[in-house]
Design an enzyme around this catalytic site. Structure first.
Site, PDB file in Angstrom:
ATOM      1  N   HIS A  73       0.825  -1.202   0.000  1.00 50.76           N
ATOM      2  CA  HIS A  73       0.000   0.000   0.000  1.00 50.76           C
ATOM      3  C   HIS A  73       0.864   1.259   0.000  1.00 50.76           C
ATOM      4  O   HIS A  73       0.552   2.252  -0.673  1.00 50.76           O
ATOM      5  CB  HIS A  73      -0.914  -0.029   1.230  1.00 50.76           C
ATOM      6  N   GLU A 114       2.206   1.854  -3.416  1.00 46.48           N
ATOM      7  CA  GLU A 114       1.134   2.427  -4.251  1.00 46.48           C
ATOM      8  C   GLU A 114       1.135   3.949  -4.144  1.00 46.48           C
ATOM      9  O   GLU A 114       0.994   4.666  -5.138  1.00 46.48           O
ATOM     10  CB  GLU A 114      -0.215   1.855  -3.807  1.00 46.48           C
ATOM     11  N   HIS A 115       1.288   4.462  -2.926  1.00 46.28           N
ATOM     12  CA  HIS A 115       1.355   5.911  -2.732  1.00 46.28           C
ATOM     13  C   HIS A 115       2.596   6.511  -3.371  1.00 46.28           C
ATOM     14  O   HIS A 115       2.538   7.556  -4.024  1.00 46.28           O
ATOM     15  CB  HIS A 115       1.371   6.229  -1.233  1.00 46.28           C
ATOM     16  N   GLU A 167      -4.041   8.368   7.129  1.00 47.83           N
ATOM     17  CA  GLU A 167      -5.047   7.482   6.541  1.00 47.83           C
ATOM     18  C   GLU A 167      -5.428   6.374   7.528  1.00 47.83           C
ATOM     19  O   GLU A 167      -6.608   6.028   7.673  1.00 47.83           O
ATOM     20  CB  GLU A 167      -4.517   6.878   5.242  1.00 47.83           C
TER      21      GLU A 167
END
Length: 421
Positions: free
Chosen positions: A46, A49-50, A126
């Protein structure tokens, strides 16, 4: 029209030409997700991905945004338990640009230390945001309990500690060990020519030569049981989970139809019984979490503490009824139309068509025509729906989790739920 090409290094390129649209949706998919992470890597997929939008050797993060904004396009990414995808959508005449941008960020991101440090703060925010959203966070907590001791049960975003410990070296090491060409699918749907698209992606992507394979995935074991977690919230958030279906097994069609009938539509049994007839909850639904090798059929409800007992009783009654009696032909026919309508309405989006191309390639290695899926849906009868549910349903095999100001113990919830029937 569907076409497929396998590049020299094993990367698969699949396209679907839709000549009556003006757009092209493109995605670079990797068959690696959070369930493939090892101890000490939690959340790194994840995080990558950022990071892939934070700059390459040719483009800054601002350059990436400005190039796509200048042609009215957009790009994004997502990470799931089993995949990570980097995708974009533009008008068809700008397809060369979007391919160049996507392949550039996929192959040439620099992962500058200052960008990593800045993005760590974003991801930590997040994580806090999800933990402050109890109707989302309860699903994270429940999966950790239901699939405990297996990475499939862990949250996609990882832990704050793991994110804080991610650095450039760990990112590059993880990429070299997971982004193997044979795990990559490039999918595109829209007004395009397949050979032209392959000519655009092949020169850069064929250079990828990562050779390390990850260990095979371990199928999780279900851990039924009742759990109560007290939390000072406005509502009690209830999740119940049962054995579901994988994304490719034949029983997925009876299961999807049962899900629609149980709680995945406004006319569903749970919505009508719990919300419309009794006013016990504003939000109540059933859901399916399906993966490559397993799945979960679940129920969620947000309720007040005084409605816990009656809500549990109604849920149990509706589950018992599905196991005991075949559904009516009228109910089954309506559920079939619901699934068929959803499938064809989604097909009007090039993004949806691109996603479908990639997922079918990962699961089946081929394109699945809509007509074939429709035929499978229509072939399901009431007896097969009941038989499938009878094969997985036993209240003692369910996982049940209450999160909020419950005022109950595990024993009292167990007495309410298991004493029914």
């Amino acid at each position: 029209m569907y076409q497929k090409t396998v590049l020299r290094n094993g990367i698969r390129v699949v396209t679907e030409k839709i000549p009556y649209v003006y757009s092209v949706s493109t995605g670079i998919w990797v068959g690696v997700g959070s369930r493939d992470e090892q101890e000490g890597e939690r959340g790194i997929t994840h995080f990558i991905e950022h990071m892939l939008f934070k700059g390459t050797r040719r483009r800054s993060a601002l350059d990436i945004a400005k190039e796509l904004d200048a042609v009215g396009g957009f790009a994004n990414a997502f990470t799931s338990k089993e995949h990570v995808c980097f995708h974009a959508k533009v008008l068809d005449r700008h397809m060369p640009l979007v391919v160049d941008v996507l392949t550039d960020i996929f192959l040439n991101s620099v992962f500058a230390p200052q960008d990593i440090e800045r993005e760590q703060q974003v991801v930590l925010q997040e994580i806090r945001m999800i933990e402050d959203t109890p109707d989302e966070f309860v699903h994270v907590l429940f999966q950790e309990l239901f699939w405990k001791q297996n990475p499939l049960g862990l949250p996609i975003y990882g832990t704050a500690e793991a994110v804080a410990g991610t650095d450039r070296e760990s990112i590059l090491r993880y990429l070299s060990q997971t982004f193997h060409p044979e795990e990559i699918v490039v999918a595109a749907a829209g007004n395009l020519e397949h050979d032209h698209f392959v000519d655009l992606v092949a020169p850069s992507l064929e250079k990828l030569d990562h050779s390390v394979h990850r260990p095979p995935r371990e199928k999780p074991v279900n851990h039924p049981g009742i759990h109560v977690m007290e939390k000072d919230l406005e509502q009690v958030h209830l999740v119940l989970g049962l054995q579901g279906v994988s994304q490719s097994e034949d029983n997925r069609f009876p299961c999807h139809l049962l899900n629609v009938i149980l709680g995945n539509s406004m006319s569903s049994r749970l919505f009508q019984e719990i919300r419309e007839k009794r006013g016990l909850a504003y939000s109540v639904y059933s859901f399916l979490n399906s993966h490559a090798d397993t799945g979960m059929l679940g129920v969620y409800a947000g309720i007040t503490p005084e409605n816990i007992e009656e809500s549990l009783q109604v849920i149990r009654q509706q589950l018992d009824l599905l196991a005991a009696e075949p559904i009516s032909e009228a109910e089954l026919s309506a559920a079939k139309e619901y699934l068929r309508g959803s499938m064809y309405l989604n097909a009007e989006s090039t993004d949806s068509r691109m996603n479908r191309l990639a997922k079918n390639e990962f699961l089946f290695g081929r394109f699945i025509p809509f007509e074939d899926v429709e035929e499978k849906i229509l072939a399901v009868d009431a007896k097969s729906v009941q038989s499938w549910f009878q094969s997985v349903y036993d209240p003692r095999d369910a996982g049940l989790f209450l999160f909020g100001p419950t005022g109950h113990t595990r024993e009292s919830v167990e007495k309410i739920f298991l004493a029914q029937g």
